[in-house]
Design an enzyme around this catalytic site. Structure first.
Site, short mmCIF file in Angstrom:
data_model
loop_
_atom_site.label_atom_id
_atom_site.label_comp_id
_atom_site.label_asym_id
_atom_site.label_seq_id
_atom_site.Cartn_x
_atom_site.Cartn_y
_atom_site.Cartn_z
N ARG A 1 -31.41 34.19 -22.34
CA ARG A 1 -32.12 33.16 -23.11
C ARG A 1 -32.96 33.81 -24.23
O ARG A 1 -34.09 33.40 -24.49
CB ARG A 1 -33.04 32.33 -22.21
N SER B 1 -33.43 23.01 -18.63
CA SER B 1 -34.42 23.85 -17.95
C SER B 1 -35.65 23.99 -18.82
O SER B 1 -35.54 24.42 -19.97
CB SER B 1 -33.87 25.25 -17.71
N GLU C 1 -38.88 28.04 -21.34
CA GLU C 1 -37.68 28.37 -22.10
C GLU C 1 -37.72 27.54 -23.40
O GLU C 1 -37.24 27.95 -24.44
CB GLU C 1 -36.46 27.98 -21.27
N1 EPU Z 1 -33.07 25.39 -6.70
C1 EPU Z 1 -33.97 24.81 -5.82
N2 EPU Z 1 -34.60 23.67 -6.22
C2 EPU Z 1 -34.40 23.10 -7.41
C3 EPU Z 1 -33.49 23.70 -8.30
C4 EPU Z 1 -32.84 24.86 -7.92
O1 EPU Z 1 -34.18 25.29 -4.70
O2 EPU Z 1 -35.00 22.06 -7.67
C5 EPU Z 1 -32.31 26.57 -6.26
C6 EPU Z 1 -30.84 26.19 -6.01
O3 EPU Z 1 -30.66 25.74 -4.71
C7 EPU Z 1 -30.12 27.49 -6.23
C8 EPU Z 1 -30.97 28.16 -7.30
O4 EPU Z 1 -32.24 27.52 -7.30
O5 EPU Z 1 -30.14 28.29 -5.09
C9 EPU Z 1 -30.33 28.10 -8.68
O6 EPU Z 1 -30.13 26.75 -9.06
P1 EPU Z 1 -29.02 26.31 -10.15
O7 EPU Z 1 -27.71 26.88 -9.81
O8 EPU Z 1 -29.16 24.85 -10.33
O9 EPU Z 1 -29.42 27.06 -11.45
P2 EPU Z 1 -30.82 27.35 -12.15
O10 EPU Z 1 -31.13 28.80 -11.99
O11 EPU Z 1 -31.82 26.37 -11.69
C10 EPU Z 1 -29.71 28.04 -14.44
C11 EPU Z 1 -29.89 27.72 -15.90
C12 EPU Z 1 -29.26 26.37 -16.23
C13 EPU Z 1 -27.78 26.46 -15.91
C14 EPU Z 1 -27.63 26.81 -14.42
C15 EPU Z 1 -26.20 27.05 -14.06
C16 EPU Z 1 -31.93 28.84 -16.57
C17 EPU Z 1 -33.36 28.69 -16.98
N3 EPU Z 1 -31.30 27.72 -16.24
O12 EPU Z 1 -30.45 27.07 -13.69
O13 EPU Z 1 -29.40 26.17 -17.63
O14 EPU Z 1 -27.14 25.22 -16.17
O15 EPU Z 1 -28.33 28.04 -14.13
O16 EPU Z 1 -25.74 28.23 -14.63
O17 EPU Z 1 -31.41 29.96 -16.58
C18 EPU Z 1 -30.72 25.15 -19.34
O18 EPU Z 1 -30.94 26.29 -19.76
O19 EPU Z 1 -31.20 24.14 -19.89
C19 EPU Z 1 -29.93 24.98 -18.13
C20 EPU Z 1 -29.74 23.80 -17.57
#
Ligand code: EPU
Length: 338
Positions: free
Chosen positions: A162, A237, A333
């Site tokens: 990012r 995010s 972000e």
């Molecule tokens: N999780 C929770 N609670 C929540 C959300 C997530 O416990 O409310 C846990 C999930 O269970 C999982 C982990 O966190 O174990 C990761 O969750 P997820 O796969 O949804 O991905 P993320 O890390 O929350 C990132 C990106 C997203 C992207 C997804 C998929 C960032 C800041 N965000 O989210 O990007 O779509 O991975 O690759 O890196 C964006 O930048 O706007 C965005 C949506």
């Protein structure tokens, strides 16, 4: 020159914050862009494109320039690959769908990301195991003072998680006008390892996925947990996932063995901010019209008429509670425009 006054930006930012631009102009051509940058009557300028990664706090006392440059062309092509030149104002997801229609691969994991192509390099958009840098060739940007078009190679962009030069040394100095991306025509590199994609493919009995299947999977997964900005104002995010040292991670992991994490290549660890925020009890909470999304705690939402300052106040409350409980700093972000 069609410069409007006191123009509402509500429809031009996906958080749907109702602030006004003192002056506003739509930019549809490169020559026009140069001319507008030369107007001495408007020394203060503010650039808006897809508006999908900014939180507007106040009215903007400047000339707001909406970058709406359009067009897609083929810059290079052989039997295996194609390099596309995409003008900055092209909608990102429309580009992804168009490329898939041609049978070209590389963008499928990045389906349904809001915003425009020209701003994708700024934060090196990424999702489901792919980042923009994986398909990026170069971009062209206009220097705001010299009005020169400068080419930035992939190395020049200094991409990180990012992150890019456009968030650092080059911040505020350039307007990205076009982007070149290299896509595959055959032998596509399918990235299905991201857990939820594999599960979706299995659940849908897809054994030999195509690039279209991966896009379908990503669209379904995103729709199931990320709010559609057309229905509920948001910027995806709101925070970045914090990256911590091995030492810090080990202390954290001992205390919270069930917390999800990703080990990075450089011996650091990424901890999902969504998990931290959920553990602090914020998931699904609403404070007036500002809230934390019920399905993904990383996403802050505007239920209708939230002010930018109300969303910011909520973000700061979340940051300080996460810090107090886990000793981990989470950083936005989204660009906060004060
Ligand atoms: N999780 C929770 N609670 C929540 C959300 C997530 O416990 O409310 C846990 C999930 O269970 C999982 C982990 O966190 O174990 C990761 O969750 P997820 O796969 O949804 O991905 P993320 O890390 O929350 C990132 C990106 C997203 C992207 C997804 C998929 C960032 C800041 N965000 O989210 O990007 O779509 O991975 O690759 O890196 C964006 O930048 O706007 C965005 C949506």
């Amino acid at each position: 020159m069609n410069i409007q006054e006191n123009f509402s930006l509500k429809k031009l930012n996906t958080f749907a914050i109702d602030v006004k631009a003192r002056f506003f102009i739509e930019i549809t051509g490169l020559l026009q862009l140069q001319k507008v940058l030369q107007l001495s009557a408007y020394p203060k300028r503010f650039i808006i494109s897809g508006g999908s990664n900014m939180l507007l706090i106040n009215d903007i006392d400047a000339l707001v320039m909406h970058i709406n440059l359009k067009g897609i062309s083929i810059a290079e092509e052989d039997e295996n690959q194609v390099v596309l030149k995409i003008m900055a104002g092209e909608n990102w997801h429309d580009l992804v769908l168009w490329a898939l229609k041609q049978g070209w691969g590389g963008l499928e994991n990045l389906s349904l990301i809001p915003g425009n192509t020209g701003t994708a390099p700024i934060q090196n958009i990424g999702a489901y195991g792919v980042e923009l840098k994986d398909v990026f060739v170069s971009c062209e940007a206009m220097h705001i003072e010299t009005l020169e078009l400068v080419e930035f190679s992939k190395a020049d962009c200094q991409f990180g998680y990012r992150d890019s030069i456009f968030k650092n040394e080059a911040k505020g100095k350039y307007i990205i006008t076009s982007v070149k991306l290299r896509l595959t025509k055959k032998n596509h590199r399918l990235l299905t390892h991201y857990g939820t994609i594999e599960t979706w493919l299995k659940d849908n009995d897809i054994v030999h996925p195509t690039i279209n299947n991966i896009s379908e999977a990503v669209i379904a997964i995103r729709r199931s947990k990320l709010p559609d900005p057309k229905e509920l104002g948001n910027c995806g995010s709101f925070f970045k996932n914090p990256v911590v040292s091995k030492n810090k991670f080990e202390t954290f992991h001992k205390k919270h063995p069930n917390a999800p994490y990703y080990e990075m290549e450089d011996d650091t660890f990424k901890i999902p901010a969504g998990w931290l925020i959920e553990q602090c009890g914020f998931k699904g909470k609403r404070f007036g019209d500002a809230g934390v999304h019920e399905k993904q705690a990383l996403v802050l939402v505007n239920y209708g008429n939230a002010k930018g300052s109300e969303i910011l106040e909520l973000a700061e409350k979340i940051q300080s509670e996460v810090k107090a409980k886990y000793k981990i700093k989470i950083e936005p972000e989204v660009n906060i425009i004060k």
